[in-house]
Design an enzyme around this catalytic site. Structure first.
Site: not given
Ligand code: FPP
Length: 236
Positions: A14, A62
């Site tokens: 996250d 998402n």
């Molecule tokens: C949460 O951070 C993260 C995600 C929804 C995406 C996770 C994906 C990756 C780390 C990319 C790599 C994965 C692979 C399998 C290649 P957020 O966007 O919710 O952060 P925020 O809470 O700060 O908005």
């Protein structure tokens, strides 16, 4: 310090969006850096002796994000899977996916399928990537499969128990020993509810793109200190 090594580590990665926003960048830049972090951290995790790593890459919720962000993430997965990235190549681990295939494009599904096929004989560990995944969905899905068998007469109601339930989940995995969530949020967010029943939780304030080998060592150090009793009383 000698660390106790968990068999199954799960990570809620996250904070990608906030990492980017803090730098005045687009949220997608945070995901790009998040993928780099996963590449590095996954290699390290297996090197430390962990056998199973599960990561939350995309939840069923998402899809509610802007189309641009969703498309970016899907392309990021596509590129990563085409490259057999990180621990997969370096550490020889088997890749599996958990989640519902609906809504994913054929391109992404094909890349997932190819990666599973190409790594199916790898024996050095399991890399479970959760995409379009929800923990309650997984339990409902398993329940439906079980109910169908009971209806067909291939399964007795009395034979339903915790051990066999595991076989009906998206993948048959060992219980999670250590569940890490980054970015200071302290929620499970519908991630691997069944498998996390007795997991030790570790919350890091670090945003996922900044999570590295040192941060993982901190989690291991904390895990080593935990007293896991599984509901029993500690014997002296
Ligand atoms: C949460 O951070 C993260 C995600 C929804 C995406 C996770 C994906 C990756 C780390 C990319 C790599 C994965 C692979 C399998 C290649 P957020 O966007 O919710 O952060 P925020 O809470 O700060 O908005």
């Amino acid at each position: 310090m000698e660390y106790k090594i968990p068999n199954h580590v799960a990570i809620i990665m996250d904070g990608n969006g906030r990492w980017a926003q803090q730098r005045g960048l687009k949220r997608t830049k945070g995901h790009e850096k998040g993928a780099d972090a996963l590449k590095k951290v996954s290699e390290y995790v297996y090197k430390k002796g962990v056998k199973v790593l599960s990561v939350f890459a995309f939840s069923t919720e998402n899809w509610k994000r802007d189309k641009e962000e969703v498309n970016y993430l899907m392309n990021l997965f596509l590129t990563a899977f085409k490259k057999n990235f990180g621990a997969v190549k370096k550490e020889g681990v088997k890749v599996i996916f958990s989640g519902i295939p609906d809504k994913l494009s054929d391109k992404v599904l094909n890349a997932m399928h190819k990666m599973t096929e190409e790594t199916k004989d790898n024996e050095n560990g399991i890399f479970n990537i959760c995409i379009n995944y929800g923990g309650q969905d997984e339990i409902v899905n398993a329940t439906k499969k079980i109910a169908k068998e009971v209806k067909k007469g291939t399964l007795e109601i009395d034979d339903i128990n915790q051990d066999m339930y595991n076989k009906y989940l998206f993948n048959e995995l060992p219980p999670i020993d250590l569940l890490i969530r980054t970015s200071g949020e302290m929620r499970i967010s519908n991630f691997m509810l069944w498998q996390a029943a007795y997991a030790e939780f570790y919350f890091a304030d670090t945003l996922w793109p900044d999570f590295d080998e040192k941060e993982f060592d901190k989690a291991l150090e904390e895990y080593t200190k935990r007293d896991r009793r599984f509901g029993a009383i500690k014997k002296k």
